[in-house]
Design an enzyme around this catalytic site. Structure first.
Site, mmCIF file in Angstrom:
data_model
loop_
_atom_site.group_PDB
_atom_site.id
_atom_site.type_symbol
_atom_site.label_atom_id
_atom_site.label_comp_id
_atom_site.label_asym_id
_atom_site.label_seq_id
_atom_site.Cartn_x
_atom_site.Cartn_y
_atom_site.Cartn_z
ATOM 1 N N THR A 141 50.580 54.570 67.894
ATOM 2 C CA THR A 141 51.189 55.834 67.474
ATOM 3 C C THR A 141 52.559 55.889 68.127
ATOM 4 O OG1 THR A 141 50.348 57.085 69.329
ATOM 5 C CG2 THR A 141 48.965 57.010 67.395
ATOM 6 N N GLU A 171 45.262 57.375 63.874
ATOM 7 C CA GLU A 171 43.868 57.276 64.329
ATOM 8 C C GLU A 171 42.882 57.259 63.162
ATOM 9 O OE1 GLU A 171 46.253 59.092 65.527
ATOM 10 O OE2 GLU A 171 46.137 59.305 67.705
ATOM 11 N N LYS A 175 53.880 80.967 70.679
ATOM 12 C CA LYS A 175 53.116 82.129 71.146
ATOM 13 C C LYS A 175 54.097 83.202 71.577
ATOM 14 C CE LYS A 175 48.583 81.289 71.147
ATOM 15 N NZ LYS A 175 47.794 80.704 72.222
ATOM 16 N N TRP A 199 50.366 84.579 67.805
ATOM 17 C CA TRP A 199 50.683 83.272 67.344
ATOM 18 C C TRP A 199 51.587 83.302 66.112
ATOM 19 C CZ3 TRP A 199 48.689 81.495 62.657
ATOM 20 C CH2 TRP A 199 48.723 80.124 62.467
HETATM 21 P P1 ADP Z 1 52.738 60.115 65.102
HETATM 22 O O1 ADP Z 1 51.576 60.323 66.000
HETATM 23 O O2 ADP Z 1 53.639 59.054 65.463
HETATM 24 O O3 ADP Z 1 53.432 61.373 64.679
HETATM 25 P P2 ADP Z 1 50.957 59.893 62.918
HETATM 26 O O4 ADP Z 1 51.299 59.435 61.562
HETATM 27 O O5 ADP Z 1 49.705 59.394 63.491
HETATM 28 O O6 ADP Z 1 52.148 59.483 63.778
HETATM 29 O O7 ADP Z 1 51.031 61.446 62.956
HETATM 30 C C1 ADP Z 1 49.939 62.206 62.610
HETATM 31 C C2 ADP Z 1 50.336 63.648 62.578
HETATM 32 O O8 ADP Z 1 51.364 63.866 61.609
HETATM 33 C C3 ADP Z 1 49.216 64.537 62.146
HETATM 34 O O9 ADP Z 1 48.336 64.827 63.204
HETATM 35 C C4 ADP Z 1 49.976 65.761 61.652
HETATM 36 O O10 ADP Z 1 50.379 66.587 62.718
HETATM 37 C C5 ADP Z 1 51.226 65.161 61.051
HETATM 38 N N1 ADP Z 1 51.064 65.061 59.586
HETATM 39 C C6 ADP Z 1 50.690 63.997 58.866
HETATM 40 N N2 ADP Z 1 50.671 64.297 57.554
HETATM 41 C C7 ADP Z 1 51.043 65.582 57.438
HETATM 42 C C8 ADP Z 1 51.207 66.506 56.339
HETATM 43 N N3 ADP Z 1 51.001 66.143 55.079
HETATM 44 N N4 ADP Z 1 51.589 67.752 56.628
HETATM 45 C C9 ADP Z 1 51.809 68.153 57.893
HETATM 46 N N5 ADP Z 1 51.690 67.348 58.964
HETATM 47 C C10 ADP Z 1 51.298 66.082 58.742
#
Ligand code: ADP
Length: 549
Positions: A181, A325, A435, A440
């Site tokens: 990641t 993940e 917050k 929120w």
């Molecule tokens: P990184 O951890 O490098 O950002 P990831 O691709 O694993 O890479 O990121 C996952 C996160 O990206 C998700 O937990 C979410 O917060 C965000 N995410 C992925 N797809 C979407 C989406 N369609 N809309 C909003 N957030 C998204």
């Protein structure tokens, strides 16, 4: 084993070669367009596997790539995985010390690298205390001057090897992939994919509730192949026998438009920033998008305006949510059949949510008290998921914490609501929630509305510390238009849709929103720059939270 064989990727390669020998794989390279067929592809994949085998690579060894999206990178995808080794895609946009940490922890034995990325790799390798890499391979026909050693070029590496390489037996539990990641917080964490995770992810995304790809599709992943296997698309496009188009190093909107037109792309995939760039390009240039049928938007939220814009061009947006993940696809925003006759507004509202869980996964949404929240589209909590392609640990870190996993569930760190139809909507990251006075505010909802303004190119909202209210929202906007006008128009629209105390205290105009290595808005960078709300001219409304104080 009752099923007869293990769940591995080899049958996908076999099927495309035998059923679709003449279907094309197209790749934009520095020297122009490269083009060949599945039949030639499969031969080259076996030659590469044979070369890796001769270099001593065996089951469980990690073969790393440091590359953009192109045909040679795609060859490594199937060669490494099908021979039982582990495909480790490294993100070349990461800082040097992250790359060093990753190569060291993954213990990569071979690294295949693009010529244009040598300069990014060299300092990371040079600073390794002990270098595990036994062979560097430069993607091309010649190896340029480099400090990497020993080095050869890709075509010489596979050159004399046997296209009749015999695939070894591989088990479904064997590690087949590894991706880190991007480390928006702390050091990058590795996620390992077994053969079975890749297989189940491919089959689930191939289902009608996923991102199905057929043999009449022309598929162009713009999402980088170093980012969670380009969302699994090179695997699922092969399973479906589709034509592949790889856009090469750093494609700009013009390259993307050209490839769509010239190769008749039917399905493409990328983060919202890519599509915002294309939208702007299409506004100013004559572009024929008529071949395009579906666009997968993910990684960050797809703004409603984008879904409408594509709809106006006859293109369906498949809004998808996932994580490294999760191999990575978790939800896709398909319209349920009984919603098809609903008003346009309702349909767009559903499609702009992150969508319905793809078949094979389960989820729960848990509030601060650990209780499951009702599916009313209002109550929110953290999203937990589990399933065959969801990891339950991090690579080389047996000390996973309760913040990350709980009883076999992955804690996503995404704050969501679920509506009565089951559509998940991400309203924030646990760490991005604002917050104010104990109440929120969703930064994501504010962003969506601001991005809906025609003259806004990019927008993001962060919470900054505030003496009285703990945190207040500040909006950051990129526009080419008059800032004063945009500010008042944006605030007026927000005022119509949200309670007063949700309104940003200030709208700050910037040249560009800083991005992470995967093209997402880097809120952390803005948070570091703007730590204190007292620097802003806007005064929070008297009532900065409803029931506070
Ligand atoms: P990184 O951890 O490098 O950002 P990831 O691709 O694993 O890479 O990121 C996952 C996160 O990206 C998700 O937990 C979410 O917060 C965000 N995410 C992925 N797809 C979407 C989406 N369609 N809309 C909003 N957030 C998204």
């Amino acid at each position: 084993m009752p099923g007869g064989t293990d769940q591995t990727l080899r049958p996908f390669l076999w099927r495309s070669e035998r059923f679709y020998p003449d279907t094309e794989i197209v790749s934009r390279t520095a020297d122009g367009i490269a083009r060949y067929t599945y039949s030639e592809y499969a031969d080259r994949v076996r030659r590469l596997a044979s070369a890796l085998d001769a270099a001593g690579i065996t089951a469980g060894d990690r073969v790393a790539t440091f590359c953009w999206n192109h045909h040679r990178h795609f060859e490594v995808y199937f060669a490494a995985v099908t021979m039982g080794a582990q495909l480790h895609t490294i993100n070349p946009l990461l800082p040097v010390d992250h790359v060093r940490h990753i190569i060291n922890e993954a213990d990569d034995r071979v690294v295949l690298v693009d010529p244009s990325l040598l300069e990014a790799l060299e300092p990371a390798v040079e600073s390794l205390a002990s270098n595990p890499v036994e062979q560097f391979v430069v993607m091309g026909e010649t190896a340029p001057e480099t400090e990497l050693d020993p080095v050869t070029d890709y075509e010489s590496f596979i050159g004399s090897h046997d296209p009749a390489f015999d695939w070894p037996a591989v088990s479904e539990d064997q590690p087949a992939g590894l991706c880190y990641t991007s480390g928006t917080t702390g050091k990058p964490k590795g996620v390992e994919y077994t053969q079975q995770m890749l297989w189940t992810h491919t089959m689930a995304t191939q289902s009608p509730q996923g991102i199905p790809i057929a043999d009449d599709d022309v598929v162009m992943p713009i999402v980088p192949m170093f980012h969670v296997n380009a969302w699994g698309i090179p695997f699922s496009a092969t399973a479906g026998g589709a034509k592949h188009v790889y856009p090469g190093p750093s494609p700009d909107p013009e390259d993307i438009a050209q490839l769509i037109e010239e190769e008749n792309v039917t399905l493409s995939a990328g983060v919202p920033t890519v599509w915002l760039g294309l939208q702007e390009y299409v506004r100013e240039h004559e572009v024929d998008l008529s071949s395009l049928d579906r666009v997968v938007v993910g990684g960050s939220a797809a703004p409603e305006s984008m879904i409408e814009w594509f709809g106006g061009h006859g293109v369906e947006v498949l809004h998808a949510w996932g994580m490294t993940e999760m191999t990575p696809i978790g939800t896709v925003s398909h319209l349920k059949h009984d919603l098809e006759d609903e008003s346009k507004e309702t349909r767009i509202d559903k499609r702009s949510k992150q969508g319905l869980l793809v078949p094979g996964l389960e989820f729960r949404v848990i509030d601060d008290a650990g209780e499951q929240v009702p599916w009313d589209g209002e109550a929110f909590g953290e999203l937990l998921v589990r399933g065959p392609w969801v990891t339950t640990e991090y690579f080389a870190r047996p000390d996973a914490t309760e913040e990350e996993f709980a009883d076999g569930w992955l804690k996503t760190g995404d704050v969501v609501t679920v509506d009565p139809d089951g559509y998940v909507e991400i309203v924030d990251r646990t760490k991005d929630v604002i917050k104010s006075g104990g109440e929120w505010i969703s930064s994501v909802e504010l962003e969506n509305v601001i991005m809906g303004h025609d003259a806004v190119e990019e927008a993001t909202v962060i919470g900054v510390e505030h003496d009285r209210w703990q945190e207040r929202p500040i909006a950051f906007v990129v526009t080419g238009d008059d800032e004063g006008t945009i500010e008042s128009e944006v605030l007026a629209v927000l005022d119509e849709q949200f309670p007063k105390w949700w309104l940003p205290d200030d709208v700050v105009f910037i040249e560009e929103v800083p991005k992470t290595a995967t093209g997402k808005f880097a809120k952390r960078v803005l948070r570091e720059q703007y730590t204190d709300a007292s620097v802003f001219d806007g005064e929070p409304p008297e009532e900065a939270a409803p029931d506070s104080e």
